[in-house]
Write a protein that holds these residues in place. Structure first.
Motif, PDB file in Angstrom:
ATOM      1  N   SER A  21      24.076  21.754  24.985  1.00  0.00           N
ATOM      2  CA  SER A  21      23.957  21.380  23.578  1.00  0.00           C
ATOM      3  C   SER A  21      23.286  22.530  22.845  1.00  0.00           C
ATOM      4  N   PHE A  22      23.772  22.812  21.643  1.00  0.00           N
ATOM      5  CA  PHE A  22      23.165  23.859  20.827  1.00  0.00           C
ATOM      6  C   PHE A  22      23.465  23.587  19.369  1.00  0.00           C
ATOM      7  N   VAL A  23      22.754  24.264  18.492  1.00  0.00           N
ATOM      8  CA  VAL A  23      22.868  24.035  17.057  1.00  0.00           C
ATOM      9  C   VAL A  23      23.618  25.187  16.406  1.00  0.00           C
ATOM     10  N   LEU A  24      24.498  24.844  15.477  1.00  0.00           N
ATOM     11  CA  LEU A  24      25.163  25.823  14.628  1.00  0.00           C
ATOM     12  C   LEU A  24      24.717  25.555  13.196  1.00  0.00           C
ATOM     13  N   SER A  25      24.384  26.621  12.479  1.00  0.00           N
ATOM     14  CA  SER A  25      23.933  26.455  11.101  1.00  0.00           C
ATOM     15  C   SER A  25      24.614  27.476  10.196  1.00  0.00           C
TER      16      SER A  25
END
Length: 76
Positions: free
Chosen positions: A16-20
């Protein structure tokens, strides 16, 4: 500014990781547009997990970041 492919490639399958918007060098409106597509169809090598985070700009709620999960690459 990172390319989406580079960010996804650095992750392990199932991570899981965040994209912004800032991470990808996009303005908020452009990121909102592509994030809505990712929510419906998935992205290049990932699927959206959970509810996207939104920011209110001039009375409109725009997606400014999403948590995603990298999907396993097809075996050759």
């Amino acid at each position: 500014m990172a390319k989406i492919e580079d960010v996804v490639k650095r992750q392990k399958d199932g991570a899981s990781f965040v994209l912004s918007a800032p991470m990808l060098g996009l303005d908020l409106e452009d990121f909102d547009t592509v994030a809505k597509i990712w929510v419906r169809e998935g992205g290049p090598g990932f699927k959206v997990a959970g509810v996207p985070h939104r920011k209110c700009v001039d009375g409109e709620f725009l997606i400014d970041r999403v948590t995603v999960v990298k999907v396993e690459a097809p075996q050759a």
